[in-house]
Design a protein around this motif. Structure first.
Motif, PDB file in Angstrom:
ATOM      1  N   PRO A 180      40.348  44.032  40.394  1.00 32.10           N
ATOM      2  CA  PRO A 180      39.758  42.830  40.942  1.00 32.10           C
ATOM      3  C   PRO A 180      39.635  42.496  39.618  1.00 32.10           C
ATOM      4  O   PRO A 180      39.224  40.984  39.913  1.00 32.10           O
ATOM      5  CB  PRO A 180      38.730  44.344  41.750  1.00 32.10           C
ATOM      6  N   LEU A 181      38.912  42.770  38.838  1.00 30.51           N
ATOM      7  CA  LEU A 181      38.470  42.434  37.974  1.00 30.51           C
ATOM      8  C   LEU A 181      39.294  41.246  36.677  1.00 30.51           C
ATOM      9  O   LEU A 181      39.046  40.164  36.641  1.00 30.51           O
ATOM     10  CB  LEU A 181      37.357  43.401  36.850  1.00 30.51           C
ATOM     11  N   GLU A 236      42.924  34.854  33.132  1.00 28.81           N
ATOM     12  CA  GLU A 236      42.734  34.793  31.618  1.00 28.81           C
ATOM     13  C   GLU A 236      42.072  34.608  30.878  1.00 28.81           C
ATOM     14  O   GLU A 236      41.565  35.494  29.369  1.00 28.81           O
ATOM     15  CB  GLU A 236      43.175  33.369  30.674  1.00 28.81           C
ATOM     16  N   HIS A 237      40.266  34.503  31.161  1.00 29.96           N
ATOM     17  CA  HIS A 237      39.046  35.067  30.422  1.00 29.96           C
ATOM     18  C   HIS A 237      38.954  36.180  30.408  1.00 29.96           C
ATOM     19  O   HIS A 237      37.485  36.465  30.501  1.00 29.96           O
ATOM     20  CB  HIS A 237      38.172  34.089  31.497  1.00 29.96           C
ATOM     21  N   ASP A 238      39.820  37.183  30.663  1.00 25.59           N
ATOM     22  CA  ASP A 238      39.083  38.912  31.071  1.00 25.59           C
ATOM     23  C   ASP A 238      38.622  39.116  29.965  1.00 25.59           C
ATOM     24  O   ASP A 238      40.649  39.115  28.647  1.00 25.59           O
ATOM     25  CB  ASP A 238      40.259  39.683  31.731  1.00 25.59           C
ATOM     26  N   PRO A 239      37.764  39.235  29.310  1.00 26.83           N
ATOM     27  CA  PRO A 239      37.727  39.875  28.137  1.00 26.83           C
ATOM     28  C   PRO A 239      38.126  41.288  26.983  1.00 26.83           C
ATOM     29  O   PRO A 239      38.423  41.262  26.472  1.00 26.83           O
ATOM     30  CB  PRO A 239      36.158  40.563  28.169  1.00 26.83           C
TER      31      PRO A 239
END
Length: 98
Positions: free
Chosen positions: A85-86, A92-95
């Motif tokens: 879900p994260l 694309e902003h997923d660290p």
């Protein structure tokens, strides 16, 4: 008599609805099982154990065939892709992707 027949019809409709809900839940559980190979092995051994049990000894061949076909259906469910879900929310902003 008509009331009894209608009561039986309603019970059958409810059983079909319950069966359908169970099918959806079990299919999801099978698809997301952490060890699909172990699950498949367990399904095979459980199926043969149930079909050979005293409990089903008096069942008709049609009933036993249904049990076998349903379990075989679950054996053909393919593992589902992991759900993250994260990652879906952040894109694309997923660290974690850096």
């Amino acid at each position: 008599m008509d009331e009894d027949i209608e009561a039986l019809r309603q019970e059958v409709r409810h059983l079909i609805a319950m069966h359908t809900a169970s099918y959806v839940v079990i299919t999801s559980l099978v698809a997301t099982h952490p060890n699909p190979a172990q699950l498949q092995l367990h399904l095979v051994s459980a199926l043969e154990g149930v079909l050979g049990s005293e409990r089903l000894a008096r069942w008709g061949e049609d009933q036993k065939h249904i049990v076998r076909k349903v379990v075989e259906t679950f054996q053909n469910v393919q593992p589902a892709a992991p759900i993250d879900p994260l990652a879906a929310a952040m894109g694309e902003h997923d660290p974690r992707k850096r």
